[in-house]
Design a protein around this motif. Structure first.
Motif, PDB file in Angstrom:
ATOM      1  N   GLY A 166       0.840  -1.196   0.000  1.00  0.00           N
ATOM      2  CA  GLY A 166       0.000   0.000   0.000  1.00  0.00           C
ATOM      3  C   GLY A 166       0.872   1.241   0.000  1.00  0.00           C
ATOM      4  N   GLU A 167       0.243   2.341  -0.354  1.00  0.00           N
ATOM      5  CA  GLU A 167       0.969   3.607  -0.345  1.00  0.00           C
ATOM      6  C   GLU A 167       1.293   3.968   1.099  1.00  0.00           C
ATOM      7  N   ILE A 168       2.433   4.608   1.315  1.00  0.00           N
ATOM      8  CA  ILE A 168       2.753   5.013   2.687  1.00  0.00           C
ATOM      9  C   ILE A 168       2.541   6.522   2.810  1.00  0.00           C
ATOM     10  N   ILE A 169       1.563   6.882   3.589  1.00  0.00           N
ATOM     11  CA  ILE A 169       1.278   8.302   3.792  1.00  0.00           C
ATOM     12  C   ILE A 169       2.153   8.796   4.952  1.00  0.00           C
ATOM     13  N   GLY A 170       2.731   9.974   4.744  1.00  0.00           N
ATOM     14  CA  GLY A 170       3.575  10.545   5.801  1.00  0.00           C
ATOM     15  C   GLY A 170       5.050  10.249   5.577  1.00  0.00           C
ATOM     16  N   GLY A 183       6.725  -0.969  17.773  1.00  0.00           N
ATOM     17  CA  GLY A 183       5.674   0.045  17.629  1.00  0.00           C
ATOM     18  C   GLY A 183       4.359  -0.502  18.106  1.00  0.00           C
ATOM     19  N   GLU A 184       3.493   0.424  18.531  1.00  0.00           N
ATOM     20  CA  GLU A 184       2.176   0.016  19.031  1.00  0.00           C
ATOM     21  C   GLU A 184       1.382  -0.684  17.935  1.00  0.00           C
ATOM     22  N   THR A 185       0.333  -1.317  18.343  1.00  0.00           N
ATOM     23  CA  THR A 185      -0.483  -2.022  17.364  1.00  0.00           C
ATOM     24  C   THR A 185      -1.119  -1.031  16.376  1.00  0.00           C
ATOM     25  N   GLY A 186      -1.110  -1.415  15.097  1.00  0.00           N
ATOM     26  CA  GLY A 186      -1.769  -0.599  14.077  1.00  0.00           C
ATOM     27  C   GLY A 186      -0.998   0.614  13.595  1.00  0.00           C
ATOM     28  N   VAL A 187       0.310   0.733  13.956  1.00  0.00           N
ATOM     29  CA  VAL A 187       1.059   1.929  13.522  1.00  0.00           C
ATOM     30  C   VAL A 187       1.541   1.827  12.080  1.00  0.00           C
ATOM     31  N   GLY A 188       1.561   0.611  11.548  1.00  0.00           N
ATOM     32  CA  GLY A 188       2.030   0.448  10.161  1.00  0.00           C
ATOM     33  C   GLY A 188       3.311  -0.367  10.074  1.00  0.00           C
ATOM     34  N   LYS A 189       3.545  -1.261  11.043  1.00  0.00           N
ATOM     35  CA  LYS A 189       4.803  -2.037  11.050  1.00  0.00           C
ATOM     36  C   LYS A 189       4.892  -2.933   9.808  1.00  0.00           C
ATOM     37  N   GLU A 190       3.760  -3.544   9.462  1.00  0.00           N
ATOM     38  CA  GLU A 190       3.790  -4.440   8.305  1.00  0.00           C
ATOM     39  C   GLU A 190       4.061  -3.659   7.009  1.00  0.00           C
ATOM     40  N   LEU A 236       8.072 -11.885  10.496  1.00  0.00           N
ATOM     41  CA  LEU A 236       7.548 -12.542  11.695  1.00  0.00           C
ATOM     42  C   LEU A 236       6.845 -11.497  12.552  1.00  0.00           C
ATOM     43  N   ASP A 237       5.542 -11.406  12.356  1.00  0.00           N
ATOM     44  CA  ASP A 237       4.758 -10.415  13.098  1.00  0.00           C
ATOM     45  C   ASP A 237       4.471 -10.974  14.492  1.00  0.00           C
ATOM     46  N   GLU A 238       4.345 -10.103  15.467  1.00  0.00           N
ATOM     47  CA  GLU A 238       4.079 -10.525  16.847  1.00  0.00           C
ATOM     48  C   GLU A 238       5.131 -11.517  17.324  1.00  0.00           C
ATOM     49  N   ILE A 239       6.409 -11.206  17.076  1.00  0.00           N
ATOM     50  CA  ILE A 239       7.487 -12.141  17.425  1.00  0.00           C
ATOM     51  C   ILE A 239       7.503 -12.444  18.934  1.00  0.00           C
ATOM     52  N   HIS A 273       1.826  10.913  17.981  1.00  0.00           N
ATOM     53  CA  HIS A 273       3.060  11.690  17.904  1.00  0.00           C
ATOM     54  C   HIS A 273       3.305  12.237  16.500  1.00  0.00           C
ATOM     55  N   ARG A 274       2.423  11.981  15.610  1.00  0.00           N
ATOM     56  CA  ARG A 274       2.572  12.515  14.241  1.00  0.00           C
ATOM     57  C   ARG A 274       1.198  12.912  13.706  1.00  0.00           C
ATOM     58  N   LYS A 275       0.558  13.743  14.493  1.00  0.00           N
ATOM     59  CA  LYS A 275      -0.817  14.113  14.146  1.00  0.00           C
ATOM     60  C   LYS A 275      -0.915  14.871  12.825  1.00  0.00           C
ATOM     61  N   ALA A 316      -3.942  13.893   5.788  1.00  0.00           N
ATOM     62  CA  ALA A 316      -3.596  13.164   4.554  1.00  0.00           C
ATOM     63  C   ALA A 316      -4.018  11.698   4.650  1.00  0.00           C
ATOM     64  N   LEU A 317      -3.830  11.105   5.846  1.00  0.00           N
ATOM     65  CA  LEU A 317      -4.242   9.708   6.015  1.00  0.00           C
ATOM     66  C   LEU A 317      -5.752   9.571   5.838  1.00  0.00           C
ATOM     67  N   THR A 318      -6.488  10.539   6.415  1.00  0.00           N
ATOM     68  CA  THR A 318      -7.951  10.481   6.326  1.00  0.00           C
ATOM     69  C   THR A 318      -8.387  10.533   4.863  1.00  0.00           C
ATOM     70  N   GLN A 319      -7.825  11.483   4.119  1.00  0.00           N
ATOM     71  CA  GLN A 319      -8.197  11.622   2.710  1.00  0.00           C
ATOM     72  C   GLN A 319      -7.832  10.349   1.925  1.00  0.00           C
ATOM     73  N   TYR A 320      -6.649   9.812   2.258  1.00  0.00           N
ATOM     74  CA  TYR A 320      -6.199   8.594   1.559  1.00  0.00           C
ATOM     75  C   TYR A 320      -7.179   7.438   1.801  1.00  0.00           C
ATOM     76  N   PHE A 321      -7.593   7.277   3.059  1.00  0.00           N
ATOM     77  CA  PHE A 321      -8.511   6.168   3.369  1.00  0.00           C
ATOM     78  C   PHE A 321      -9.889   6.406   2.748  1.00  0.00           C
ATOM     79  N   ILE A 322     -10.320   7.681   2.716  1.00  0.00           N
ATOM     80  CA  ILE A 322     -11.638   7.957   2.092  1.00  0.00           C
ATOM     81  C   ILE A 322     -11.612   7.461   0.648  1.00  0.00           C
ATOM     82  N   LEU A 379      -7.931   4.644  12.769  1.00  0.00           N
ATOM     83  CA  LEU A 379      -8.377   5.736  11.907  1.00  0.00           C
ATOM     84  C   LEU A 379      -9.016   5.155  10.629  1.00  0.00           C
ATOM     85  N   GLU A 380      -8.371   4.149  10.087  1.00  0.00           N
ATOM     86  CA  GLU A 380      -8.886   3.514   8.864  1.00  0.00           C
ATOM     87  C   GLU A 380     -10.296   2.959   9.113  1.00  0.00           C
ATOM     88  N   ASN A 381     -10.476   2.301  10.266  1.00  0.00           N
ATOM     89  CA  ASN A 381     -11.788   1.740  10.601  1.00  0.00           C
ATOM     90  C   ASN A 381     -12.833   2.835  10.777  1.00  0.00           C
TER      91      ASN A 381
HETATM   92  N1  LIG Z   1       1.509   5.449   6.836  1.00  0.00           N
HETATM   93  C1  LIG Z   1       0.473   4.744   6.374  1.00  0.00           C
HETATM   94  N2  LIG Z   1      -0.062   5.072   5.184  1.00  0.00           N
HETATM   95  C2  LIG Z   1      -1.123   4.377   4.714  1.00  0.00           C
HETATM   96  N3  LIG Z   1      -1.696   3.356   5.355  1.00  0.00           N
HETATM   97  C3  LIG Z   1      -1.194   2.993   6.539  1.00  0.00           C
HETATM   98  C4  LIG Z   1      -0.081   3.660   7.107  1.00  0.00           C
HETATM   99  N4  LIG Z   1       0.215   3.086   8.298  1.00  0.00           N
HETATM  100  C5  LIG Z   1      -0.665   2.089   8.456  1.00  0.00           C
HETATM  101  N5  LIG Z   1      -1.509   2.025   7.411  1.00  0.00           N
HETATM  102  C6  LIG Z   1      -2.627   1.079   7.255  1.00  0.00           C
HETATM  103  O1  LIG Z   1      -3.122   0.807   8.551  1.00  0.00           O
HETATM  104  C7  LIG Z   1      -3.422  -0.585   8.705  1.00  0.00           C
HETATM  105  C8  LIG Z   1      -2.566  -1.152   9.826  1.00  0.00           C
HETATM  106  O2  LIG Z   1      -1.217  -1.165   9.432  1.00  0.00           O
HETATM  107  P1  LIG Z   1      -0.245  -2.400   9.711  1.00  0.00           P
HETATM  108  O3  LIG Z   1      -0.992  -3.677   9.590  1.00  0.00           O
HETATM  109  O4  LIG Z   1       0.962  -2.233   8.869  1.00  0.00           O
HETATM  110  O5  LIG Z   1       0.053  -2.141  11.237  1.00  0.00           O
HETATM  111  P2  LIG Z   1       0.876  -3.031  12.273  1.00  0.00           P
HETATM  112  O6  LIG Z   1       1.663  -2.091  13.082  1.00  0.00           O
HETATM  113  O7  LIG Z   1       1.622  -4.086  11.528  1.00  0.00           O
HETATM  114  O8  LIG Z   1      -0.307  -3.668  13.106  1.00  0.00           O
HETATM  115  P3  LIG Z   1      -0.238  -4.907  14.157  1.00  0.00           P
HETATM  116  O9  LIG Z   1       0.641  -4.489  15.288  1.00  0.00           O
HETATM  117  O10 LIG Z   1      -1.655  -5.058  14.583  1.00  0.00           O
HETATM  118  O11 LIG Z   1       0.265  -6.084  13.385  1.00  0.00           O
HETATM  119  C9  LIG Z   1      -3.148  -1.226   7.368  1.00  0.00           C
HETATM  120  O12 LIG Z   1      -4.334  -1.287   6.625  1.00  0.00           O
HETATM  121  C10 LIG Z   1      -2.164  -0.267   6.708  1.00  0.00           C
HETATM  122  O13 LIG Z   1      -2.249  -0.331   5.310  1.00  0.00           O
END
Ligand SMILES: Nc1ncnc2c1ncn2[C@@H]1O[C@H](COP(=O)(O)OP(=O)(O)OP(=O)(O)O)[C@@H](O)[C@H]1O
Length: 517
Positions: free
Chosen positions: A196-200, A226-233, A296-299, A371-373, A378-384, A419-421
């Motif tokens: 996916g595109e990386i916003i920010g 990083g916390e859950t859902g920050v975009g690690k994957e 390896l997620d959730e190592i 920490h990166r409000k 841009a993230l909101t617009q991207y998800f819309i 935010l995506e949800n």
């Molecule tokens: N910078 C970003 N730009 C666009 N989409 C993002 C960004 N960061 C996260 N997302 C989106 O947010 C969702 C969660 O991201 P991701 O799964 O990478 O998080 P994670 O840190 O790996 O979560 P978890 O800890 O639950 O495994 C995904 O749909 C991802 O595409």
């Protein structure tokens, strides 16, 4: 050469290998030294005899790539071929005057010398009826004698077996290449979805992206915190895509989602019979990731036993399947991710210290969204745009003025995923726009709180569904069908929604109840 000797030699050639160039090819060379022979064709019948499939053609030592299907267009030709199918072997003194040979010789026009031909047609049969035939061709009329027919008759069984094996061999080869092609296709498709595109990139994630670029050039393990859902994957994907391994596989393993008892075999594979239930060999995720990256997620959830095996992979670059006796080399890069505090887990003895140091060569910490409000608009617009496209909305809804304000005031414990949800939720509630988020937040003491519909607690599916449907019903004042009904909001058929409501025990509004009788 006597007949027995001929039979022995010919059979050895025919059955030597399923490779047509060698097996039947060498047989053809040999046969040319025993009988008049310029060409040989092997054809397989379509079960309804609507066509002959010219499976193999040899002319003058050459195997022609003539994969031709000859349709038997007229009924008469079909009948005549049918008659021949009933015979085991027969001689044709003038090829141009016999219907079967006429059809075949016509298909070979241009490959054989001009002029009349003689043929012997031997039907291929494995005891369940002729499935094809083999036609031996010589230049000129009346070239074959009765003894040639006798010699070839002896070879019908070995030829039938060899040609069946050859057909199966080619089928396997075809399937293998189709499978490889399919796997390449899915790999590319998967890449499109996961990459996916990386916003920010140039704002809130700039430091991370700079480090990602450096990491792409080396092959060391990476540990993403990083916390859950920050975009690690997403970051792990970006490292793989920028690296020299980008054409290789990217295999994701959610270590927390695999039961302890299965984790070893899932990661490293197992041999047949390694344990009860191991009915066949299984290739593990590490082997599948060879040439690419394993994520390896959730190592932090990896059991200690599997941690030991993982350490061995990192040290020796080889894996051992469960129940296997030899180590297999693997060329992989390991990227691990966790939202847990690994040093603390090491102290408590829950995570191997040596493994932690191995993985922590290049730690990356993805900052939480609070920490990166500045990335939120841009993230909101991207998800819309992304979700509206996925939902096939006729047009992308616009934001209400100041709609982003409550988003900037919120702390986002679930980070970007939360935010995506929320954006998805807003698009369900206001599919035609303008989009607003304030109504999705519960206001308490003037401070924005978590959106009502989202929760960190994992709820049972039925409870979730009931809440979701009830929410949609509240939005539509209990209306189920029609342009302003809940079914429209939930993008489902009103009857399906009613059935689901019955199942979940959700009451109808009075008017809807009457309508259902
Ligand atoms: N910078 C970003 N730009 C666009 N989409 C993002 C960004 N960061 C996260 N997302 C989106 O947010 C969702 C969660 O991201 P991701 O799964 O990478 O998080 P994670 O840190 O790996 O979560 P978890 O800890 O639950 O495994 C995904 O749909 C991802 O595409």
């Amino acid at each position: 050469m006597n007949e027995l000797e001929f039979f022995k030699k010919a059979t050895l050639y025919i059955t030597a290998t399923p490779d047509s160039e060698l097996g039947v090819g060498h047989f053809f060379q040999f046969l040319k030294t025993c009988i008049p022979l310029e060409g040989m064709t092997i054809q397989v019948y379509d079960p309804g005899l609507l066509s002959l499939h010219l499976f193999q053609v040899r002319v003058d030592d050459k195997l022609l790539e003539l994969d031709k299907v000859i349709p038997l267009v007229d009924e008469e030709a079909r009948k005549l071929v049918q008659q021949n199918v009933g015979r085991t072997i027969f001689r044709i003194n003038k090829g141009s005057q016999e219907p079967v040979s006429r059809i075949l010789l016509k298909a070979l026009d241009g490959y054989l010398e001009q002029g009349e031909k003689s043929c012997i047609v031997a039907n291929l049969n494995l005891g369940t009826g002729a499935f094809g035939d083999c036609c031996f061709i010589a230049d000129g009329e009346n070239r074959f004698e009765e003894k040639h027919v006798r010699m070839l008759k002896m070879l019908i069984s070995p030829l039938s077996i060899a040609i069946t094996a050859q057909m199966q061999f080619m089928q396997v080869k075809r399937l293998k290449s189709a499978l490889a092609e399919e796997s390449r296709f899915f790999h590319d498709e998967l890449k499109k979805i996961t990459e996916g595109e990386i916003i920010g990139r140039d704002s809130g994630l700039k430091d991370i992206m700079d480090m990602t670029a450096q990491l792409a050039r080396v092959n060391t393990p990476v540990l993403i915190n990083g916390e859950t859902g920050v975009g690690k994957e997403l970051i792990a994907n970006a490292i793989q895509s920028a690296s020299t391994r980008h054409d290789g596989p990217f295999v994701k393993v959610n270590c927390g989602a695999i039961p302890d008892s299965l984790i070893d075999s899932e990661l490293f594979g197992h041999e047949k019979g390694a344990f009860t239930g191991a009915q066949c060999r299984k290739i593990g995720r590490f082997e599948r990731a060879s040439g690419g990256t394993i994520f390896l997620d959730e190592i932090g959830e990896l059991p200690l036993k599997a941690q030991t095996r993982l350490l061995r992979v990192l040290q020796n670059h080889e894996i051992e399947r469960v129940g296997g006796i030899k180590a297999l080399p693997v060329d992989i890069r390991v990227i691990a991710a966790t939202h847990r505090n690994l040093p603390e887990m090491v102290e408590k003895g829950e995570f191997r210290e040596d493994l932690f140091f191995r993985l922590n060569v290049f730690p990356l910490t993805v900052p939480p969204l609070r920490h990166r409000k500045k990335d939120i608009p841009a993230l909101t617009q991207y998800f819309i745009e992304k979700i509206a496209t996925r939902m096939r909305l006729p047009s992308t809804p616009k934001l209400m003025p100041a709609a982003v304000e409550p988003l900037m005031a919120y702390d986002w414990p679930g980070n970007v995923r939360e935010l995506e949800n929320l954006v998805e939720r807003a698009l369900i509630v206001f599919p035609q726009g303008p989009l607003r988020f304030d109504v999705l937040f519960a206001q308490t003491q003037g401070r924005a709180r978590a959106p009502q519909v989202l929760s960190d607690t994992v709820l049972p599916m039925d409870v979730m569904m009931r809440q979701h449907i009830q929410h949609a019903l509240r939005e539509t004042q209990g209306r189920i069908s029609g342009p302003h009904g809940a079914a429209k909001l939930l993008q489902m058929h009103p009857n399906t929604l009613r059935k689901r409501m019955d199942k979940l025990g959700i009451q109808y509004r009075l008017r809807d109840r009457k309508r259902r009788g």
